[in-house]
Design a protein around this motif. Structure first.
Motif, PDB file in Angstrom:
ATOM      1  N   MET A 275       0.853  -1.259  -0.023  1.00 61.01           N
ATOM      2  CA  MET A 275       0.154   0.190   0.039  1.00 61.01           C
ATOM      3  C   MET A 275       1.085   1.305   0.073  1.00 61.01           C
ATOM      4  SD  MET A 275      -3.303   0.492   0.068  1.00 61.01           S
ATOM      5  CE  MET A 275      -4.279   2.145   0.004  1.00 61.01           C
ATOM      6  N   PHE A 276       1.984   1.199   0.964  1.00 62.81           N
ATOM      7  CA  PHE A 276       2.884   2.199   0.895  1.00 62.81           C
ATOM      8  C   PHE A 276       3.374   2.673  -0.456  1.00 62.81           C
ATOM      9  CE2 PHE A 276       6.974   4.107   1.369  1.00 62.81           C
ATOM     10  CZ  PHE A 276       6.904   5.230   2.053  1.00 62.81           C
ATOM     11  N   LEU A 277       3.863   1.663  -1.186  1.00 62.85           N
ATOM     12  CA  LEU A 277       4.493   1.640  -2.351  1.00 62.85           C
ATOM     13  C   LEU A 277       3.493   2.359  -3.483  1.00 62.85           C
ATOM     14  CD1 LEU A 277       6.902   0.910  -4.456  1.00 62.85           C
ATOM     15  CD2 LEU A 277       5.805  -1.193  -4.706  1.00 62.85           C
ATOM     16  N   MET A 278       2.387   1.771  -3.556  1.00 61.00           N
ATOM     17  CA  MET A 278       1.392   2.241  -4.474  1.00 61.00           C
ATOM     18  C   MET A 278       1.133   3.673  -4.080  1.00 61.00           C
ATOM     19  SD  MET A 278       1.171  -0.355  -6.510  1.00 61.00           S
ATOM     20  CE  MET A 278       0.087   0.512  -7.553  1.00 61.00           C
ATOM     21  N   ASN A 279       0.861   4.178  -2.902  1.00 62.37           N
ATOM     22  CA  ASN A 279       0.858   5.621  -2.618  1.00 62.37           C
ATOM     23  C   ASN A 279       1.836   6.298  -2.939  1.00 62.37           C
ATOM     24  OD1 ASN A 279      -2.143   5.213  -1.931  1.00 62.37           O
ATOM     25  ND2 ASN A 279      -1.371   4.591   0.350  1.00 62.37           N
ATOM     26  N   SER A 280       3.083   6.004  -2.531  1.00 69.27           N
ATOM     27  CA  SER A 280       4.260   6.886  -3.040  1.00 69.27           C
ATOM     28  C   SER A 280       4.566   6.940  -4.378  1.00 69.27           C
ATOM     29  CB  SER A 280       5.506   6.158  -2.275  1.00 69.27           C
ATOM     30  OG  SER A 280       5.363   5.768  -0.973  1.00 69.27           O
ATOM     31  N   LEU A 281       4.246   5.775  -5.103  1.00 69.03           N
ATOM     32  CA  LEU A 281       4.650   5.860  -6.615  1.00 69.03           C
ATOM     33  C   LEU A 281       3.537   6.936  -7.376  1.00 69.03           C
ATOM     34  CD1 LEU A 281       5.990   4.449  -8.898  1.00 69.03           C
ATOM     35  CD2 LEU A 281       4.165   2.729  -9.115  1.00 69.03           C
ATOM     36  N   LEU A 282       2.076   6.824  -6.951  1.00 70.78           N
ATOM     37  CA  LEU A 282       1.138   7.353  -7.489  1.00 70.78           C
ATOM     38  C   LEU A 282       0.821   8.471  -6.984  1.00 70.78           C
ATOM     39  CD1 LEU A 282      -0.936   4.125  -8.281  1.00 70.78           C
ATOM     40  CD2 LEU A 282       0.202   5.412  -9.963  1.00 70.78           C
ATOM     41  N   HIS A 283       1.660   8.990  -6.027  1.00 69.61           N
ATOM     42  CA  HIS A 283       1.168  10.208  -5.331  1.00 69.61           C
ATOM     43  C   HIS A 283       0.907  11.292  -6.216  1.00 69.61           C
ATOM     44  CE1 HIS A 283       1.150  13.162  -2.146  1.00 69.61           C
ATOM     45  NE2 HIS A 283       2.099  13.906  -2.885  1.00 69.61           N
TER      46      HIS A 283
ATOM     47  N   PHE B 157      -6.660  11.447 -10.768  1.00 69.87           N
ATOM     48  CA  PHE B 157      -7.590  10.631 -11.741  1.00 69.87           C
ATOM     49  C   PHE B 157      -7.023   9.091 -11.574  1.00 69.87           C
ATOM     50  CE2 PHE B 157      -3.581  12.279 -13.888  1.00 69.87           C
ATOM     51  CZ  PHE B 157      -2.954  10.879 -14.340  1.00 69.87           C
ATOM     52  N   VAL B 158      -6.649   8.966 -10.393  1.00 76.50           N
ATOM     53  CA  VAL B 158      -6.095   7.737  -9.952  1.00 76.50           C
ATOM     54  C   VAL B 158      -6.583   7.406  -8.521  1.00 76.50           C
ATOM     55  CG1 VAL B 158      -4.345   6.095  -9.513  1.00 76.50           C
ATOM     56  CG2 VAL B 158      -3.957   7.697 -11.466  1.00 76.50           C
ATOM     57  N   ILE B 159      -7.157   6.110  -8.284  1.00 78.62           N
ATOM     58  CA  ILE B 159      -7.273   5.655  -7.145  1.00 78.62           C
ATOM     59  C   ILE B 159      -6.599   4.290  -6.836  1.00 78.62           C
ATOM     60  CG2 ILE B 159      -9.057   4.677  -5.192  1.00 78.62           C
ATOM     61  CD1 ILE B 159     -11.014   6.720  -6.560  1.00 78.62           C
ATOM     62  N   ALA B 160      -5.909   4.123  -5.779  1.00 68.15           N
ATOM     63  CA  ALA B 160      -5.158   2.799  -5.618  1.00 68.15           C
ATOM     64  C   ALA B 160      -5.443   2.299  -4.232  1.00 68.15           C
ATOM     65  CB  ALA B 160      -3.638   3.098  -5.609  1.00 68.15           C
ATOM     66  N   PHE B 161      -5.916   0.964  -4.003  1.00 68.27           N
ATOM     67  CA  PHE B 161      -6.016   0.188  -2.833  1.00 68.27           C
ATOM     68  C   PHE B 161      -5.224  -1.226  -3.312  1.00 68.27           C
ATOM     69  CE2 PHE B 161      -8.379  -2.796  -0.026  1.00 68.27           C
ATOM     70  CZ  PHE B 161      -8.179  -1.918   0.977  1.00 68.27           C
ATOM     71  N   ILE B 162      -4.317  -1.324  -2.368  1.00 67.74           N
ATOM     72  CA  ILE B 162      -3.069  -2.464  -2.225  1.00 67.74           C
ATOM     73  C   ILE B 162      -2.749  -2.429  -3.690  1.00 67.74           C
ATOM     74  CG2 ILE B 162      -2.856  -4.876  -1.637  1.00 67.74           C
ATOM     75  CD1 ILE B 162      -5.233  -4.595   0.118  1.00 67.74           C
ATOM     76  N   ASN B 163      -2.900  -3.438  -4.440  1.00 69.93           N
ATOM     77  CA  ASN B 163      -2.487  -3.591  -5.724  1.00 69.93           C
ATOM     78  C   ASN B 163      -3.513  -3.165  -7.062  1.00 69.93           C
ATOM     79  OD1 ASN B 163      -3.762  -5.889  -5.475  1.00 69.93           O
ATOM     80  ND2 ASN B 163      -2.012  -6.851  -6.560  1.00 69.93           N
ATOM     81  N   ASP B 164      -4.527  -2.705  -6.734  1.00 70.94           N
ATOM     82  CA  ASP B 164      -5.561  -2.453  -7.542  1.00 70.94           C
ATOM     83  C   ASP B 164      -5.596  -0.879  -7.785  1.00 70.94           C
ATOM     84  OD1 ASP B 164      -6.751  -4.949  -7.772  1.00 70.94           O
ATOM     85  OD2 ASP B 164      -8.154  -4.520  -6.172  1.00 70.94           O
ATOM     86  N   ILE B 165      -5.275  -0.574  -9.280  1.00 67.85           N
ATOM     87  CA  ILE B 165      -5.309   0.864  -9.699  1.00 67.85           C
ATOM     88  C   ILE B 165      -6.488   1.248 -10.492  1.00 67.85           C
ATOM     89  CG2 ILE B 165      -3.823   2.432 -10.846  1.00 67.85           C
ATOM     90  CD1 ILE B 165      -1.465   0.709 -10.405  1.00 67.85           C
ATOM     91  N   LEU B 166      -7.231   2.215 -10.056  1.00 71.53           N
ATOM     92  CA  LEU B 166      -8.295   2.474 -10.793  1.00 71.53           C
ATOM     93  C   LEU B 166      -7.866   4.027 -11.368  1.00 71.53           C
ATOM     94  CD1 LEU B 166     -11.332   2.171 -11.818  1.00 71.53           C
ATOM     95  CD2 LEU B 166     -11.879   3.524  -9.739  1.00 71.53           C
ATOM     96  N   ILE B 167      -7.901   4.020 -12.776  1.00 69.86           N
ATOM     97  CA  ILE B 167      -7.815   5.312 -13.541  1.00 69.86           C
ATOM     98  C   ILE B 167      -9.025   5.759 -13.948  1.00 69.86           C
ATOM     99  CG2 ILE B 167      -6.564   6.470 -15.242  1.00 69.86           C
ATOM    100  CD1 ILE B 167      -4.547   3.874 -15.104  1.00 69.86           C
ATOM    101  N   TYR B 168      -9.629   7.004 -13.393  1.00 70.42           N
ATOM    102  CA  TYR B 168     -10.832   7.420 -14.197  1.00 70.42           C
ATOM    103  C   TYR B 168     -10.493   8.643 -14.938  1.00 70.42           C
ATOM    104  CZ  TYR B 168     -10.351  10.157  -9.732  1.00 70.42           C
ATOM    105  OH  TYR B 168      -9.965  10.878  -8.657  1.00 70.42           O
ATOM    106  N   SER B 169     -11.499   9.091 -15.945  1.00 71.65           N
ATOM    107  CA  SER B 169     -11.450  10.266 -16.946  1.00 71.65           C
ATOM    108  C   SER B 169     -12.637  10.557 -17.241  1.00 71.65           C
ATOM    109  CB  SER B 169     -10.449   9.877 -17.953  1.00 71.65           C
ATOM    110  OG  SER B 169      -9.238   9.405 -17.411  1.00 71.65           O
ATOM    111  N   LYS B 170     -13.082  11.436 -17.965  1.00 71.97           N
ATOM    112  CA  LYS B 170     -14.289  11.930 -18.324  1.00 71.97           C
ATOM    113  C   LYS B 170     -14.621  11.435 -19.915  1.00 71.97           C
ATOM    114  CE  LYS B 170     -14.630  15.819 -15.291  1.00 71.97           C
ATOM    115  NZ  LYS B 170     -14.785  17.580 -15.140  1.00 71.97           N
ATOM    116  N   ASN B 171     -13.664  11.224 -20.545  1.00 74.13           N
ATOM    117  CA  ASN B 171     -13.739  10.932 -21.818  1.00 74.13           C
ATOM    118  C   ASN B 171     -12.521   9.943 -22.450  1.00 74.13           C
ATOM    119  OD1 ASN B 171     -11.318  12.786 -23.155  1.00 74.13           O
ATOM    120  ND2 ASN B 171     -12.943  14.372 -22.598  1.00 74.13           N
ATOM    121  N   GLU B 172     -12.764   9.318 -23.478  1.00 73.63           N
ATOM    122  CA  GLU B 172     -11.487   8.254 -23.975  1.00 73.63           C
ATOM    123  C   GLU B 172     -10.358   8.871 -24.015  1.00 73.63           C
ATOM    124  OE1 GLU B 172     -12.664   5.551 -26.961  1.00 73.63           O
ATOM    125  OE2 GLU B 172     -14.522   5.249 -25.776  1.00 73.63           O
ATOM    126  N   GLU B 173     -10.093  10.479 -24.470  1.00 66.19           N
ATOM    127  CA  GLU B 173      -8.998  10.711 -24.979  1.00 66.19           C
ATOM    128  C   GLU B 173      -8.317  11.130 -23.964  1.00 66.19           C
ATOM    129  OE1 GLU B 173      -7.741  15.136 -26.557  1.00 66.19           O
ATOM    130  OE2 GLU B 173      -9.268  14.187 -27.551  1.00 66.19           O
TER     131      GLU B 173
END
Length: 87
Positions: A1-9, A15-31
């Motif tokens: 968890m620390f690694l993911m939070n540090s890396l993706l800070h 536009f990112v949420i991370a929980f343990i080793n799951d990464i969710l990238i969200y956006s308003k459109n495909e571009e």
């Protein structure tokens, strides 16, 4: 968890949420999604980490994640969770 939070800070809660080793990238459109996805994948590669493509799902219109629903309309609590609480 620390690694993911540090890396993706730099991207967390933008536009990112991370929980343990799951990464969710969200956006308003495909571009925007493609741009955000590329940024996260570059960061992962730069840090010599890898993703398991068989566990990846790209360009979804709606995602259920940790009791929430992510969609173009925003982030809301999963209605199933609310129904359980109300009952």
């Amino acid at each position: 968890m620390f690694l993911m939070n540090s890396l993706l800070h730099p991207y967390l809660d933008n536009f990112v949420i991370a929980f343990i080793n799951d990464i969710l990238i969200y956006s308003k459109n495909e571009e925007e999604c493609a741009k955000n996805l590329a940024a996260v994948l570059r960061l992962i590669r730069k840090n010599q980490l890898y993703v398991n493509l068989s566990k990846c799902s790209f360009f979804q219109n709606e995602v259920y994640y940790l009791g929430h629903v992510f969609s173009k309309q925003g982030i809301v609590v999963d209605p199933k969770k609310i129904r359980v609480i109300m009952e």
